[in-house]
Design a protein around this motif. Structure first.
Motif, mmCIF file in Angstrom:
data_model
loop_
_atom_site.group_PDB
_atom_site.id
_atom_site.type_symbol
_atom_site.label_atom_id
_atom_site.label_comp_id
_atom_site.label_asym_id
_atom_site.label_seq_id
_atom_site.Cartn_x
_atom_site.Cartn_y
_atom_site.Cartn_z
ATOM 1 N N ILE A 177 29.094 39.012 39.764
ATOM 2 C CA ILE A 177 28.913 39.905 40.914
ATOM 3 C C ILE A 177 28.510 39.109 42.153
ATOM 4 O O ILE A 177 27.661 38.235 42.078
ATOM 5 C CB ILE A 177 27.820 40.957 40.595
ATOM 6 N N MET A 213 21.021 43.071 37.004
ATOM 7 C CA MET A 213 21.860 43.547 38.108
ATOM 8 C C MET A 213 21.068 44.573 38.909
ATOM 9 O O MET A 213 20.523 45.523 38.353
ATOM 10 C CB MET A 213 23.150 44.165 37.559
ATOM 11 N N THR A 214 20.988 44.381 40.202
ATOM 12 C CA THR A 214 20.294 45.326 41.068
ATOM 13 C C THR A 214 21.267 46.398 41.535
ATOM 14 O O THR A 214 22.486 46.184 41.534
ATOM 15 C CB THR A 214 19.712 44.604 42.295
ATOM 16 N N ASP A 235 23.761 45.242 44.046
ATOM 17 C CA ASP A 235 24.798 44.304 43.613
ATOM 18 C C ASP A 235 25.986 44.998 42.949
ATOM 19 O O ASP A 235 27.070 44.414 42.852
ATOM 20 C CB ASP A 235 24.214 43.287 42.627
ATOM 21 N N ALA A 236 25.783 46.204 42.461
ATOM 22 C CA ALA A 236 26.837 46.885 41.698
ATOM 23 C C ALA A 236 27.993 47.282 42.610
ATOM 24 O O ALA A 236 27.801 47.644 43.771
ATOM 25 C CB ALA A 236 26.268 48.126 41.006
ATOM 26 N N ASP A 291 20.033 48.946 35.989
ATOM 27 C CA ASP A 291 20.108 48.043 34.845
ATOM 28 C C ASP A 291 18.705 47.843 34.295
ATOM 29 O O ASP A 291 17.818 47.308 34.986
ATOM 30 C CB ASP A 291 20.704 46.706 35.275
ATOM 31 N N LYS A 344 28.312 40.442 34.582
ATOM 32 C CA LYS A 344 27.332 40.700 35.630
ATOM 33 C C LYS A 344 27.088 39.446 36.474
ATOM 34 O O LYS A 344 26.764 39.549 37.650
ATOM 35 C CB LYS A 344 26.024 41.193 35.010
ATOM 36 N N SER A 392 26.932 41.694 28.499
ATOM 37 C CA SER A 392 26.585 41.480 29.909
ATOM 38 C C SER A 392 27.716 41.937 30.827
ATOM 39 O O SER A 392 27.912 41.382 31.897
ATOM 40 C CB SER A 392 26.280 40.001 30.159
ATOM 41 N N THR A 404 29.901 44.663 33.216
ATOM 42 C CA THR A 404 29.730 45.756 34.155
ATOM 43 C C THR A 404 31.105 46.209 34.622
ATOM 44 O O THR A 404 32.100 45.498 34.428
ATOM 45 C CB THR A 404 28.884 45.335 35.369
#
Length: 392
Positions: free
Chosen positions: A392, A342-343, A346-347, A337, A389, A134, A136
């Motif tokens: 975030i 995660m959208t 959001d990254a 994703d 993730k 999980s 990122t």
């Protein structure tokens, strides 16, 4: 009478002897005079040469002193310029942090309709993860430039499965010979390929989207349609091949026209990044079975092809790297994703340090948590700093 003749003869002989002695003395005087003249000339020339040598030495010393002063001046200017460039880069980083690039995701009704239509056609849209990964990307932790080797386009990578330390180098976007270095040290220290083994493939590759995974080489072949070739590194034979099930493919990255399929590996396995004319504005993603080469699932991502130069997958999330036509700083500007954890909004917006040109390939190694990149002929390693993730 006889005594007179004897006396006369003696006088004649004495006169002749004095004449010879006089001639000899005159000859010797002339020779000594010539020698004295030559010695005088040599002395004058030697004195003149010594004077010229001293003057030349003085000129050289003066020139060297001037050169040292000029070198000091240039060194000072370079140091001042470096300080100014460093200050400007910090200011640019600050401005980029305060004013992030607008999201690359274009949300409109037509795109939503296409996504709904695609979702109806594909019943297995929801992805069941194989691992509990999980993570990122938080940021690029470090960058290391290894060397400059080969063409402006290419790729280099390691097998993330097992303990092999071999380095595999694909030079160019069209070729049939892979260079294999026994360790990173041999690849880094030697400029030539004499320390490398060569693997001549049965068919040439196209693009820079190839991969070494689990003792096999997966590469792209074009013969009318695009094929994924699975080549055994142990037996040096083709184990399997499959026609990629996508019609009317287009280059997957707008800035890398030679790439139609990019095979990537992460903690979940193998993926194929591609694009089709049906959805030519955006990038597509597929889950690839490393054993049978079957496509397990497919997704249309919201990440546009325009100005994309490369991409990679980490923990089931596609990270697309963008640049500009005039190369600047590469950045991860779109994330998709497959698990939905995660959208894209959001990254984090991740920037890579400024380098030479643009990336022709970026291969993520899930075991080492770093990226092997090929940047305009330079081989670079990016070490990534991760976070969960959920943070975030």
């Amino acid at each position: 009478m006889a005594p007179r003749l004897s006396l006369l003869l003696a006088l004649l002989l004495a006169g002749a002897s004095r004449a010879q002695q006089q001639q000899f003395m005159e000859y010797m005087e002339r020779r000594f005079g010539a020698l004295e003249e030559r010695i005088s000339q040599w002395h004058d020339q030697s004195s003149r040469y010594s004077t010229e040598l001293r003057e030349f030495k003085s000129q050289v010393i003066t020139m060297l002193e001037n050169m040292e002063k000029e070198q000091d001046r240039l060194r000072t200017e370079v140091e001042n310029t470096a300080v100014r460039v460093d200050r400007l880069e910090r200011e640019v980083d600050y401005l980029e942090t305060q004013n992030p690039v607008p999201s690359c995701v274009e949300v409109d009704e037509k795109l939503m309709e296409n996504q709904v239509s695609t979702a109806k056609k594909r019943k297995n849209e929801k992805y069941d993860k194989l691992t509990d990964c999980s993570d990122t990307i938080s940021q690029v932790k470090a960058m290391k430039i290894l060397k400059k080797f080969g063409s402006s386009a290419g790729l280099w990578t390691k097998d993330p499965v097992g303990s092999s330390e071999k380095i595999y180098v694909f030079d160019g976007s069209r070729n049939d010979t892979v260079y294999v270095f026994p360790r990173m040290r041999e690849f880094t220290l030697f400029s030539a390929t004499r320390k490398a083994a060569r693997i001549k493939l049965p068919y040439p590759w196209v693009g820079t989207g190839h991969l070494v995974y689990g003792g096999h080489l997966y590469y792209i072949r074009q013969q009318g349609t695009f094929q994924v070739i699975k080549f055994s590194l142990a037996n040096k034979t083709i184990v399997d091949s499959s026609v990629f099930p996508a019609e009317e493919q287009v280059p997957v990255f707008g800035l890398s026209a030679f790439n139609y399929i990019d095979i990537a590996a992460d903690e979940e396995g193998l993926w194929a990044i591609y694009a089709t004319r049906e959805n030519e504005k955006n990038i597509c993603l597929a889950k690839l079975d490393p054993i049978s080469l079957d496509i397990e699932q497919m997704w249309d991502t919201p990440c546009p092809r325009e100005n994309a130069e490369s991409a990679f997958v980490i923990c089931g999330a596609l990270y697309v790297v963008y640049n500009t036509r005039l190369p600047s700083r590469s950045r991860v500007q779109c994330v998709f994703d497959v698990s939905g954890a995660m959208t894209p909004e959001d990254a984090a917006l991740v920037y890579f340090p400024k380098r030479y040109g643009s990336h022709s390939s970026m291969k993520y190694n899930p075991k080492e948590r770093q990226i092997y990149a090929w940047d305009d002929g330079y081989q670079i390693i990016y070490r990534m700093e991760m976070k969960k993730k959920l943070e975030i």
